[in-house]
Design a protein around this motif. Structure first.
Motif, mmCIF file in Angstrom:
data_model
loop_
_atom_site.group_PDB
_atom_site.id
_atom_site.type_symbol
_atom_site.label_atom_id
_atom_site.label_comp_id
_atom_site.label_asym_id
_atom_site.label_seq_id
_atom_site.Cartn_x
_atom_site.Cartn_y
_atom_site.Cartn_z
ATOM 1 N N THR A 6 -3.910 0.369 0.243
ATOM 2 C CA THR A 6 -2.540 -0.103 0.027
ATOM 3 C C THR A 6 -2.027 -0.914 1.205
ATOM 4 N N ALA A 7 -2.810 -1.027 2.267
ATOM 5 C CA ALA A 7 -2.458 -1.870 3.419
ATOM 6 C C ALA A 7 -3.722 -2.583 3.880
ATOM 7 N N GLY A 8 -3.551 -3.744 4.487
ATOM 8 C CA GLY A 8 -4.693 -4.506 4.953
ATOM 9 C C GLY A 8 -5.200 -5.465 3.894
ATOM 10 N N THR A 9 -6.347 -6.085 4.187
ATOM 11 C CA THR A 9 -6.873 -7.132 3.308
ATOM 12 C C THR A 9 -8.252 -6.803 2.735
ATOM 13 N N SER A 10 -8.744 -5.591 2.943
ATOM 14 C CA SER A 10 -10.064 -5.230 2.418
ATOM 15 C C SER A 10 -10.073 -5.338 0.898
ATOM 16 N N PRO A 11 -11.091 -5.998 0.316
ATOM 17 C CA PRO A 11 -11.121 -6.172 -1.135
ATOM 18 C C PRO A 11 -11.383 -4.851 -1.859
ATOM 19 N N ALA A 12 -10.942 -4.780 -3.107
ATOM 20 C CA ALA A 12 -11.171 -3.598 -3.932
ATOM 21 C C ALA A 12 -12.662 -3.393 -4.148
ATOM 22 N N ASP A 13 -13.071 -2.113 -4.256
ATOM 23 C CA ASP A 13 -14.473 -1.825 -4.525
ATOM 24 C C ASP A 13 -14.583 -0.891 -5.743
ATOM 25 N N LYS A 14 -15.750 -0.945 -6.368
ATOM 26 C CA LYS A 14 -16.000 -0.123 -7.549
ATOM 27 C C LYS A 14 -16.174 1.329 -7.105
ATOM 28 N N GLN A 44 -1.605 2.315 -15.081
ATOM 29 C CA GLN A 44 -0.774 3.108 -14.189
ATOM 30 C C GLN A 44 -1.718 3.695 -13.147
ATOM 31 N N VAL A 45 -1.645 3.194 -11.921
ATOM 32 C CA VAL A 45 -2.636 3.556 -10.915
ATOM 33 C C VAL A 45 -2.483 5.022 -10.523
ATOM 34 N N GLU A 46 -3.529 5.554 -9.896
ATOM 35 C CA GLU A 46 -3.540 6.922 -9.387
ATOM 36 C C GLU A 46 -3.852 6.863 -7.900
ATOM 37 N N TRP A 47 -3.092 7.605 -7.080
ATOM 38 C CA TRP A 47 -3.332 7.625 -5.638
ATOM 39 C C TRP A 47 -4.533 8.508 -5.327
ATOM 40 N N LEU A 48 -5.521 7.956 -4.629
ATOM 41 C CA LEU A 48 -6.672 8.734 -4.185
ATOM 42 C C LEU A 48 -6.295 9.577 -2.971
ATOM 43 N N ASP A 49 -5.541 8.971 -2.051
ATOM 44 C CA ASP A 49 -4.983 9.645 -0.888
ATOM 45 C C ASP A 49 -3.752 8.843 -0.482
ATOM 46 N N ASP A 50 -3.220 9.077 0.707
ATOM 47 C CA ASP A 50 -1.986 8.385 1.092
ATOM 48 C C ASP A 50 -2.180 6.915 1.435
ATOM 49 N N SER A 51 -3.422 6.425 1.418
ATOM 50 C CA SER A 51 -3.634 5.027 1.776
ATOM 51 C C SER A 51 -4.512 4.251 0.791
ATOM 52 N N HIS A 52 -4.923 4.878 -0.325
ATOM 53 C CA HIS A 52 -5.740 4.203 -1.325
ATOM 54 C C HIS A 52 -5.279 4.561 -2.736
ATOM 55 N N ILE A 53 -5.415 3.601 -3.648
ATOM 56 C CA ILE A 53 -5.132 3.861 -5.046
ATOM 57 C C ILE A 53 -6.368 3.566 -5.880
ATOM 58 N N THR A 54 -6.434 4.178 -7.059
ATOM 59 C CA THR A 54 -7.520 3.931 -8.008
ATOM 60 C C THR A 54 -6.920 3.508 -9.342
ATOM 61 N N TYR A 55 -7.717 2.794 -10.126
ATOM 62 C CA TYR A 55 -7.245 2.280 -11.409
ATOM 63 C C TYR A 55 -8.443 1.793 -12.201
ATOM 64 N N GLU A 56 -8.277 1.665 -13.503
ATOM 65 C CA GLU A 56 -9.378 1.182 -14.336
ATOM 66 C C GLU A 56 -9.253 -0.317 -14.563
ATOM 67 N N PHE A 57 -10.412 -0.961 -14.732
ATOM 68 C CA PHE A 57 -10.418 -2.388 -15.022
ATOM 69 C C PHE A 57 -11.636 -2.714 -15.875
ATOM 70 N N PRO A 58 -11.435 -3.270 -17.076
ATOM 71 C CA PRO A 58 -12.564 -3.648 -17.928
ATOM 72 C C PRO A 58 -13.111 -5.013 -17.507
ATOM 73 N N SER A 59 -14.422 -5.111 -17.411
ATOM 74 C CA SER A 59 -15.049 -6.378 -17.035
ATOM 75 C C SER A 59 -16.353 -6.540 -17.813
ATOM 76 N N THR A 60 -17.108 -7.559 -17.487
ATOM 77 C CA THR A 60 -18.329 -7.859 -18.238
ATOM 78 C C THR A 60 -19.380 -6.762 -18.107
ATOM 79 N N ASP A 61 -19.338 -5.976 -17.024
ATOM 80 C CA ASP A 61 -20.320 -4.901 -16.851
ATOM 81 C C ASP A 61 -19.781 -3.551 -17.305
#
Length: 245
Positions: free
Chosen positions: A225-233, A199-216
């Motif tokens: 929430t708009a545009g094509t910029s890739p997600a960042d850690k 269940q994501v959390e809004w950082l501000d009116d244009s970005h969301i944050t969320y957890e994701f488990p990966s190899t690291d």
């Protein structure tokens, strides 16, 4: 866990011969206030903006939203009194103006509006996933959309970010989408293509944050929430983001 204003809630599990599950309320100094027994393993938690209400979801059967036979219970807690006040399955639900009720109802993913009474949540029934809009005081809710899981209302209360089941190969995955409440149109987020179960959390009116488990390890990610910029850690080795405003 989740936090708002001067209150927080943390869902805990103590494993033993007979596992116990608890919702623990705390203040802005992380000092414990009260505890409420839960009926199953923790899943989701959200606070209303003023800290008055906590919504907690537990699994009562199955331990994942990917399980075919999972069952949930979502309870509203009065953080001032430190007591449970309602189970969402007790609320009167309508769909297209008609009473809607079934024994297989499951609610989860509550998100509160700025007025601290209105809320949104996922309701599942007969294999379908509905978005409901409800009132804490009115003890009622109505179906307003479909295909919405784990909604999260934007700070300006105009959009809902959510995870959506989409076909992938022989099965399905969860994509992140945004629902515009004015037009009720749904749009996928271009910057995140992985399957996100949170269940994501809004950082501000244009970005969301969320957890994701990966190899690291498990990390918190951020995406526009708009545009094509890739997600960042955003935060490394972290879980359950809660943005305090």
């Amino acid at each position: 866990m989740h936090f708002a204003a001067d209150r927080g809630v943390c869902l805990t599990a103590e494993t033993s011969l007979v596992p116990t599950y608890t919702a623990r309320l705390f203040n802005e100094h992380f000092e414990p206030l009260s505890t409420i027994p839960l009926t199953g393993p923790p899943s989701r938690a959200r606070m209303s903006p003023n800290g008055r209400w906590a919504a907690v979801t537990v699994f009562e059967q199955g331990h994942s939203y990917a399980d075919a036979g999972f069952s949930t219970r979502t309870t509203l807690i009065d953080t001032t009194a430190g007591t449970s006040v309602a189970d969402l399955e007790q609320f009167a639900v309508t769909r297209d103006g008609q009473r809607f009720h079934s024994a297989d109802f499951n609610f989860w993913g509550v998100t509160f509006a700025r007025d601290n009474d209105r809320f949104f949540a996922t309701l599942s029934s007969a294999g379908a996933f509905y978005l409901v809009e409800g009132s804490v005081g009115g003890r009622q809710a109505r179906v307003i959309s479909t295909g919405v899981e784990c909604p999260s209302l934007s700070p300006d209360n105009t959009r809902i970010a959510f995870k959506k089941r989409v076909p992938r190969g022989v099965g399905w995955e969860w994509e992140l989408w945004v629902l515009d409440l004015a037009t009720m149109s749904q749009t996928p987020l271009a910057g995140e293509t992985r399957s996100i179960d949170d269940q994501v959390e809004w950082l501000d009116d244009s970005h969301i944050t969320y957890e994701f488990p990966s190899t690291d390890g498990n990390n918190i990610w951020r995406v526009a929430t708009a545009g094509t910029s890739p997600a960042d850690k955003f935060v490394v080795e972290a879980w359950s983001p809660a943005i305090v405003r």
